[in-house]
Motif scaffolding. Structure first.
Motif, short mmCIF file in Angstrom:
data_model
loop_
_atom_site.label_atom_id
_atom_site.label_comp_id
_atom_site.label_asym_id
_atom_site.label_seq_id
_atom_site.Cartn_x
_atom_site.Cartn_y
_atom_site.Cartn_z
N ARG A 1 0.81 -1.22 0.00
CA ARG A 1 0.00 0.00 0.00
C ARG A 1 0.85 1.28 0.00
NH1 ARG A 1 -5.40 -0.74 1.30
NH2 ARG A 1 -5.53 1.24 2.43
N PRO A 2 1.96 1.36 0.77
CA PRO A 2 2.77 2.58 0.71
C PRO A 2 3.34 2.86 -0.68
CG PRO A 2 3.30 1.32 2.68
CD PRO A 2 2.44 0.44 1.81
N TYR A 3 3.52 1.80 -1.48
CA TYR A 3 4.01 1.98 -2.85
C TYR A 3 2.86 2.32 -3.80
CZ TYR A 3 6.33 1.01 -7.30
OH TYR A 3 6.85 1.11 -8.56
N ILE A 4 1.78 1.57 -3.71
CA ILE A 4 0.67 1.72 -4.65
C ILE A 4 0.01 3.09 -4.53
CG2 ILE A 4 -1.62 0.82 -5.26
CD1 ILE A 4 -0.60 -1.94 -4.30
N PHE A 5 -0.10 3.59 -3.30
CA PHE A 5 -0.91 4.79 -3.07
C PHE A 5 -0.07 6.04 -2.79
CE2 PHE A 5 -3.68 1.19 -1.93
CZ PHE A 5 -4.68 1.41 -2.85
N SER A 6 1.18 6.04 -3.22
CA SER A 6 2.05 7.22 -3.07
C SER A 6 2.46 7.75 -4.43
CB SER A 6 3.31 6.88 -2.28
OG SER A 6 3.01 6.61 -0.93
N THR A 7 2.43 9.06 -4.58
CA THR A 7 2.98 9.67 -5.79
C THR A 7 4.46 9.35 -5.89
OG1 THR A 7 1.36 11.45 -5.77
CG2 THR A 7 3.40 11.87 -6.97
N ALA A 8 4.90 8.97 -7.07
CA ALA A 8 6.31 8.63 -7.26
C ALA A 8 7.20 9.83 -7.01
CB ALA A 8 6.52 8.11 -8.69
N ALA A 9 8.40 9.58 -6.51
CA ALA A 9 9.38 10.65 -6.32
C ALA A 9 9.72 11.28 -7.67
CB ALA A 9 10.63 10.10 -5.67
N ALA A 10 10.22 12.50 -7.63
CA ALA A 10 10.57 13.19 -8.86
C ALA A 10 11.56 12.37 -9.68
CB ALA A 10 11.18 14.55 -8.54
N PRO A 11 11.32 12.19 -10.97
CA PRO A 11 12.27 11.45 -11.80
C PRO A 11 13.67 12.05 -11.77
CG PRO A 11 10.20 11.76 -12.97
CD PRO A 11 10.12 12.59 -11.73
N ALA A 12 13.77 13.35 -11.58
CA ALA A 12 15.09 13.99 -11.52
C ALA A 12 15.93 13.41 -10.39
CB ALA A 12 14.93 15.50 -11.34
N GLN A 13 15.29 13.03 -9.29
CA GLN A 13 16.04 12.42 -8.19
C GLN A 13 16.63 11.09 -8.62
OE1 GLN A 13 13.50 12.11 -4.77
NE2 GLN A 13 13.48 14.31 -4.39
N ALA A 14 15.82 10.28 -9.30
CA ALA A 14 16.31 9.00 -9.78
C ALA A 14 17.45 9.19 -10.78
CB ALA A 14 15.17 8.21 -10.41
N HIS A 15 17.33 10.20 -11.64
CA HIS A 15 18.38 10.48 -12.61
C HIS A 15 19.68 10.88 -11.89
CE1 HIS A 15 19.68 11.36 -16.72
NE2 HIS A 15 20.26 12.46 -16.26
N ALA A 16 19.55 11.69 -10.84
CA ALA A 16 20.72 12.08 -10.06
C ALA A 16 21.35 10.88 -9.37
CB ALA A 16 20.34 13.15 -9.04
N LEU A 17 20.51 9.96 -8.91
CA LEU A 17 21.02 8.78 -8.22
C LEU A 17 21.82 7.86 -9.14
CD1 LEU A 17 17.98 8.14 -5.91
CD2 LEU A 17 20.34 8.41 -5.13
N LEU A 18 21.53 7.88 -10.42
CA LEU A 18 22.36 7.11 -11.35
C LEU A 18 23.79 7.62 -11.33
CD1 LEU A 18 19.82 6.81 -14.29
CD2 LEU A 18 20.73 4.91 -12.93
N ALA A 19 23.95 8.94 -11.21
CA ALA A 19 25.30 9.50 -11.08
C ALA A 19 25.93 9.09 -9.76
CB ALA A 19 25.25 11.04 -11.20
N SER A 20 25.13 9.05 -8.69
CA SER A 20 25.64 8.60 -7.40
C SER A 20 26.13 7.16 -7.47
CB SER A 20 24.55 8.71 -6.33
OG SER A 20 24.17 10.04 -6.09
N MET A 21 25.38 6.30 -8.17
CA MET A 21 25.80 4.90 -8.28
C MET A 21 27.13 4.79 -9.03
SD MET A 21 23.47 3.48 -6.53
CE MET A 21 23.14 5.05 -5.70
N ASP A 22 27.31 5.62 -10.05
CA ASP A 22 28.59 5.62 -10.77
C ASP A 22 29.73 5.97 -9.82
OD1 ASP A 22 27.42 4.97 -13.18
OD2 ASP A 22 27.30 7.05 -13.88
N LEU A 23 29.51 6.96 -8.97
CA LEU A 23 30.54 7.38 -8.03
C LEU A 23 30.79 6.30 -6.98
CD1 LEU A 23 29.37 11.07 -7.59
CD2 LEU A 23 31.55 10.34 -8.61
N ILE A 24 29.73 5.71 -6.44
CA ILE A 24 29.88 4.70 -5.40
C ILE A 24 30.67 3.50 -5.90
CG2 ILE A 24 28.57 2.94 -4.10
CD1 ILE A 24 26.43 5.13 -3.63
N GLU A 25 30.36 3.04 -7.11
CA GLU A 25 31.02 1.84 -7.63
C GLU A 25 32.36 2.12 -8.29
OE1 GLU A 25 28.24 -1.66 -8.71
OE2 GLU A 25 27.72 -0.01 -10.05
#
Length: 397
Positions: A266-290
């Protein structure tokens, strides 16, 4: 008004117990050197363990993501809010955790709190039993309560007690639930022993790796990599607003588990998704982490931790040295912890006083958190101030 009078009386009671909370307003980016309420401070209180919150590559990726996808998602994931950026991030996270999870998939959430509520509320139910670590984060505790499952709390890291509880259980569905790195103590759960019990008793092992992901393991994949675990019994929750430097969280598990969450959480189904820009930024974070920079930052963080442990010479306060970025100093009483934090502020050092209910009564503490963005000089300055305050506390007693 009687209703307000009741609240005012309750707030006064918090004051009497030295438990009232107050916010501070940061006026600069998350970093060791910040401006807070009009004053420059050296901060040892954020969970930005790798110093990525203000990293130029992550900032640029966030701006690029906003330009590409806009400011918000507009809907929940199951309506129209699931963007290409969300999908790419989930694919990347699943690939990172694939060495530890069979048929690994990942699911992105707005916050770690939501992820924990979703996992426990969806995998457990009124006919299930949850075995919860006594020092688990509040979100795990709330998730267990809301699941309607029977909840048993086992003492911190007590595998014998947990084994007896599991052996006595007749429940069809069982979940062992634990922090990976304990947020207020900084120690690491006995993960191999927990997994052995989960596999022996046919239970899920749910690990909240909020404070390990990005920091622990050769590639920064967290406690599962650190402990060398692999099992279909594992369900991992990772936070992306701490070492990853942005926001949100994820659940990584077997593909069947993720499909079940998509359909029933329910917390997933009934919540507005986070801004896509955050997910895009996190891809850069994953590059840095790895990447190589992530390796350098983890090595620097370990060096700073060792430096602090060598420099602290506390005789009156109880310092609990750990292998993680969380270094607690237990003072005991609430008022004592508040006084110590206030004295550090006079030295322009921002170290929070942590009090109940976040920690058990009588264990109020200073919670020092280190970041790869700190320097050796920063740590020396903190250690000198703590040693001085500890010495003064001894004279006062």
């Amino acid at each position: 008004m009687q209703l307000l009078d009741t609240l005012d009386a309750a707030l006064r009671e918090l004051d009497a117990q030295h438990l009232r909370r107050h916010r501070r307003t940061a006026e600069s980016p998350c970093a060791p050197h910040v401006r807070v309420d009009g004053r420059n401070m050296l901060a040892f209180c954020s969970n930005d363990y790798l110093g990525l919150a203000a990293h130029p590559a992550v900032i640029a990726a966030l701006a690029e993501g906003a330009a590409r996808y806009g400011a918000g998602s507009g809907a929940s994931h199951l309506i129209s809010g699931h963007s290409r950026a969300h999908a790419q991030l989930e694919e990347r996270l699943a690939a990172m955790l694939a060495p530890h999870l069979e048929q690994a998939r990942a699911l992105y959430f707005c916050t770690g709190y939501m992820a924990n509520l979703a996992v426990l509320g969806t995998l457990a139910g009124k006919d299930a039993e949850i075995y919860s670590e006594s020092l688990n984060h509040a979100s795990l505790i709330d998730g267990a309560r809301l699941s309607r499952a029977r909840v048993q709390v086992y003492p911190h890291a007590d595998m014998d007690a947990l084994a007896k509880m599991l052996a006595a259980s007749q429940a069809k569905t069982r979940l062992i639930v634990s922090d990976g790195v304990f947020s207020m103590d900084g120690d690491i759960a006995p993960l191999r022993e927990l997994l052995a019990l989960a596999e022996h008793h046919g239970a899920w092992l749910v690990i909240d790796d909020a404070h390990g992901f990005g920091v622990l393991g050769e590639h920064g994949h967290g406690v599962l990599e650190h402990a060398g675990l692999r099992s279909p019994h594992l369900v991992m929750i990772g936070t992306l607003g701490k070492a990853a430097g942005v926001a949100g969280a994820f659940v990584a598990a077997h593909a069947t588990v993720i499909d079940w969450l998509v359909n029933r959480a329910r917390p997933y189904i009934f919540s507005t998704a986070a801004a896509p820009a955050q997910a895009h930024a996190l891809l850069a974070s994953m590059d840095l982490i790895e990447g190589s920079e992530g390796s350098r930052r983890r090595a620097h963080l370990r060096a700073l931790t060792q430096q602090l442990q060598a420099a602290l010479q506390l005789r009156h306060w109880h310092y609990r040295a750990t292998r993680t970025a969380i270094q607690p100093i237990v003072l005991g009483e609430n008022a004592q912890a508040l006084r110590a934090a206030a004295e550090l502020q006079r030295h322009a050092l921002w170290v929070p006083a942590i009090r109940p209910p976040t920690v058990p009564p009588g264990t109020a503490r200073l919670r020092v958190t280190l970041s790869a963005a700190h320097t050796a000089d920063d740590v020396d300055r903190l250690a000198a101030a703590l040693n001085q305050l500890d010495s003064e506390a001894g004279h006062a007693s």
